[in-house]
Write a protein that holds these residues in place. Structure first.
Motif, PDB file in Angstrom:
ATOM      1  N   ASP A   1      44.296-103.956  17.412  1.00  8.78           N
ATOM      2  CA  ASP A   1      45.372-104.109  16.685  1.00  8.78           C
ATOM      3  C   ASP A   1      45.936-104.988  15.277  1.00  8.78           C
ATOM      4  OD1 ASP A   1      48.204-104.691  16.471  1.00  8.78           O
ATOM      5  OD2 ASP A   1      48.038-105.507  18.584  1.00  8.78           O
ATOM      6  N   PRO A   2      45.789-104.197  14.591  1.00  8.69           N
ATOM      7  CA  PRO A   2      46.383-104.976  12.820  1.00  8.69           C
ATOM      8  C   PRO A   2      47.190-106.961  13.565  1.00  8.69           C
ATOM      9  CG  PRO A   2      46.866-102.707  12.427  1.00  8.69           C
ATOM     10  CD  PRO A   2      47.219-102.993  14.572  1.00  8.69           C
ATOM     11  N   ALA A   3      48.281-107.494  14.902  1.00 10.32           N
ATOM     12  CA  ALA A   3      48.673-108.184  15.082  1.00 10.32           C
ATOM     13  C   ALA A   3      48.357-109.652  15.787  1.00 10.32           C
ATOM     14  CB  ALA A   3      50.290-107.845  15.370  1.00 10.32           C
TER      15      ALA A   3
ATOM     16  N   GLU B   1      40.065-109.736  11.582  1.00 10.05           N
ATOM     17  CA  GLU B   1      41.115-109.578  11.726  1.00 10.05           C
ATOM     18  C   GLU B   1      41.517-108.461  10.634  1.00 10.05           C
ATOM     19  OE1 GLU B   1      42.487-113.339   9.316  1.00 10.05           O
ATOM     20  OE2 GLU B   1      41.921-114.212  11.402  1.00 10.05           O
ATOM     21  N   PRO B   2      41.430-107.121  11.555  1.00  9.66           N
ATOM     22  CA  PRO B   2      42.423-106.041  10.528  1.00  9.66           C
ATOM     23  C   PRO B   2      43.840-105.803  10.302  1.00  9.66           C
ATOM     24  CG  PRO B   2      41.748-105.095  12.959  1.00  9.66           C
ATOM     25  CD  PRO B   2      41.583-106.762  12.642  1.00  9.66           C
ATOM     26  N   THR B   3      44.666-106.946   9.138  1.00 11.66           N
ATOM     27  CA  THR B   3      45.600-107.060   9.410  1.00 11.66           C
ATOM     28  C   THR B   3      46.264-105.747   8.794  1.00 11.66           C
ATOM     29  OG1 THR B   3      45.023-108.051   7.071  1.00 11.66           O
ATOM     30  CG2 THR B   3      45.576-109.603   8.463  1.00 11.66           C
ATOM     31  N   ASP B   4      45.478-104.874   7.459  1.00  5.18           N
ATOM     32  CA  ASP B   4      45.559-103.853   6.622  1.00  5.18           C
ATOM     33  C   ASP B   4      45.833-102.495   7.763  1.00  5.18           C
ATOM     34  OD1 ASP B   4      43.650-103.918   6.394  1.00  5.18           O
ATOM     35  OD2 ASP B   4      43.575-103.506   4.324  1.00  5.18           O
ATOM     36  N   LEU B   5      45.011-102.357   8.803  1.00  8.12           N
ATOM     37  CA  LEU B   5      44.484-101.131   9.266  1.00  8.12           C
ATOM     38  C   LEU B   5      45.556-100.200   9.817  1.00  8.12           C
ATOM     39  CD1 LEU B   5      42.205-100.003  10.878  1.00  8.12           C
ATOM     40  CD2 LEU B   5      42.885-101.310  12.983  1.00  8.12           C
ATOM     41  N   GLY B   6      47.064-101.311  10.161  1.00 10.77           N
ATOM     42  CA  GLY B   6      48.417-100.514  10.289  1.00 10.77           C
ATOM     43  C   GLY B   6      49.346 -99.399   9.406  1.00 10.77           C
ATOM     44  N   ALA B   7      48.145 -99.777   7.781  1.00  9.73           N
ATOM     45  CA  ALA B   7      48.724 -98.557   7.239  1.00  9.73           C
ATOM     46  C   ALA B   7      47.600 -97.857   6.822  1.00  9.73           C
ATOM     47  CB  ALA B   7      48.879 -99.663   5.506  1.00  9.73           C
ATOM     48  N   GLN B   8      46.705 -97.773   7.645  1.00 13.03           N
ATOM     49  CA  GLN B   8      45.072 -97.104   7.781  1.00 13.03           C
ATOM     50  C   GLN B   8      44.934 -96.340   8.373  1.00 13.03           C
ATOM     51  OE1 GLN B   8      41.720 -99.646   7.187  1.00 13.03           O
ATOM     52  NE2 GLN B   8      42.780-100.216   4.839  1.00 13.03           N
ATOM     53  N   ALA B   9      45.364 -96.056  10.036  1.00 10.97           N
ATOM     54  CA  ALA B   9      45.081 -95.702  11.280  1.00 10.97           C
ATOM     55  C   ALA B   9      45.625 -95.996  12.618  1.00 10.97           C
ATOM     56  CB  ALA B   9      43.824 -95.233  11.673  1.00 10.97           C
TER      57      ALA B   9
ATOM     58  N   ARG C   1      45.646 -99.161  16.906  1.00  9.36           N
ATOM     59  CA  ARG C   1      47.300 -99.636  17.011  1.00  9.36           C
ATOM     60  C   ARG C   1      48.028 -99.943  15.843  1.00  9.36           C
ATOM     61  NH1 ARG C   1      49.006 -99.155  22.399  1.00  9.36           N
ATOM     62  NH2 ARG C   1      46.459 -99.228  23.678  1.00  9.36           N
ATOM     63  N   GLY C   2      48.272 -98.148  15.308  1.00  7.84           N
ATOM     64  CA  GLY C   2      48.296 -98.429  13.750  1.00  7.84           C
ATOM     65  C   GLY C   2      49.942 -98.515  13.695  1.00  7.84           C
ATOM     66  N   SER C   3      50.460 -97.624  12.350  1.00 11.39           N
ATOM     67  CA  SER C   3      51.122 -96.707  12.347  1.00 11.39           C
ATOM     68  C   SER C   3      51.703 -95.547  12.110  1.00 11.39           C
ATOM     69  CB  SER C   3      52.308 -97.653  11.484  1.00 11.39           C
ATOM     70  OG  SER C   3      53.589 -97.098  10.742  1.00 11.39           O
ATOM     71  N   LEU C   4      52.711 -94.670  12.947  1.00  7.61           N
ATOM     72  CA  LEU C   4      52.598 -93.407  12.476  1.00  7.61           C
ATOM     73  C   LEU C   4      52.578 -92.635  11.043  1.00  7.61           C
ATOM     74  CD1 LEU C   4      53.073 -90.309  13.512  1.00  7.61           C
ATOM     75  CD2 LEU C   4      55.655 -91.228  13.529  1.00  7.61           C
ATOM     76  N   TRP C   5      52.763 -93.611  10.044  1.00  5.61           N
ATOM     77  CA  TRP C   5      52.755 -93.617   8.655  1.00  5.61           C
ATOM     78  C   TRP C   5      51.731 -94.274   7.799  1.00  5.61           C
ATOM     79  CZ3 TRP C   5      56.721 -90.335   8.392  1.00  5.61           C
ATOM     80  CH2 TRP C   5      57.469 -90.555   9.063  1.00  5.61           C
TER      81      TRP C   5
END
Length: 207
Positions: free
Chosen positions: A3-5, A62-70, A98-102
């Motif tokens: 989870d990026p958060a 800390e995968p803070t930028d994971l939301g923009a990757q997968a 738990r990233g973003s659809l975009w």
């Protein structure tokens, strides 16, 4: 779960069954799908594993930028790398991202969806206008890209919906099955030079 958060706690146990000590410098965690890598994190965790023994190390990630990757279920590989940047050992598992659809992966899936829709649209318009090749196998090949795209869309959709992670055992049946159906549809399409019954009747009336 990644989870990026949230900060993930990673625990790695390395067992050395050789007769020489092994030095670990980096732990790499990467996620891939369809032979493409969508994220990778390298964490420096130096330690040595004596011969015929095992060592365990834990560290925060800390995968803070994971939301923009997968997003979704993805195959995840955990590797331990020595100071010469060579992989000592690796293990594969499934990660719930738990990233973003975009994200890059989500946008990749949307791009495949658009291209697949355009392939089907082009093939069906050519069928309606009778512009498909006269040869049956050529007509079948005209539908093949749309079938392959449909299989890819199914694989990515199941991954994003967290139902099935993309893997060779899941990818190949979907892609080959969709491609076979598209080939069959193209093969059985009518010959573009054949007259439909309604047209033949019109010709007779005019005569």
């Amino acid at each position: 779960m990644l989870d990026p958060a949230k900060t993930a706690k990673v625990s790695v146990t390395v067992r050395n069954d050789t007769s020489t000590p092994k030095r670990v410098k980096t732990v790499r965690i990467s996620g891939s799908a369809l032979a493409l890598t969508f994220f990778a994190y390298d964490t420096t965790v130096p330690f040595e594993v004596p011969a015929k023994s095992s060592e365990t190390r834990s560290f925060p990630l800390e995968p803070t930028d994971l939301g923009a990757q997968a997003i979704g279920l993805l195959p995840v590989t955990v590797e331990v790398i020595d100071p010469q940047r060579e992989t000592i050992a690796s293990v594969e598992t499934t990660g719930d991202v738990r990233g973003s659809l975009w994200s890059v992966y989500g946008a990749f899936g949307l791009g495949v969806l658009v291209l697949t829709a355009l392939s089907w649209l082009g093939a069906l318009i050519a069928l309606a206008r009778r512009r498909l090749p006269p040869n049956r196998w050529q007509r079948a090949m005209r539908f093949l890209p749309a079938g392959i795209g449909t299989g890819l869309v199914a694989v990515i959709s199941l991954s994003v919906l967290r139902l099935v992670a993309p893997s060779p055992s899941a990818e190949i049946p979907f892609i080959l099955g969709a491609a076979a159906v598209a080939l069959l549809l193209g093969y059985v399409t009518p010959h573009p030079g054949e007259q439909q019954p309604s047209e033949m009747e019109t010709v007779r009336i005019i005569r």
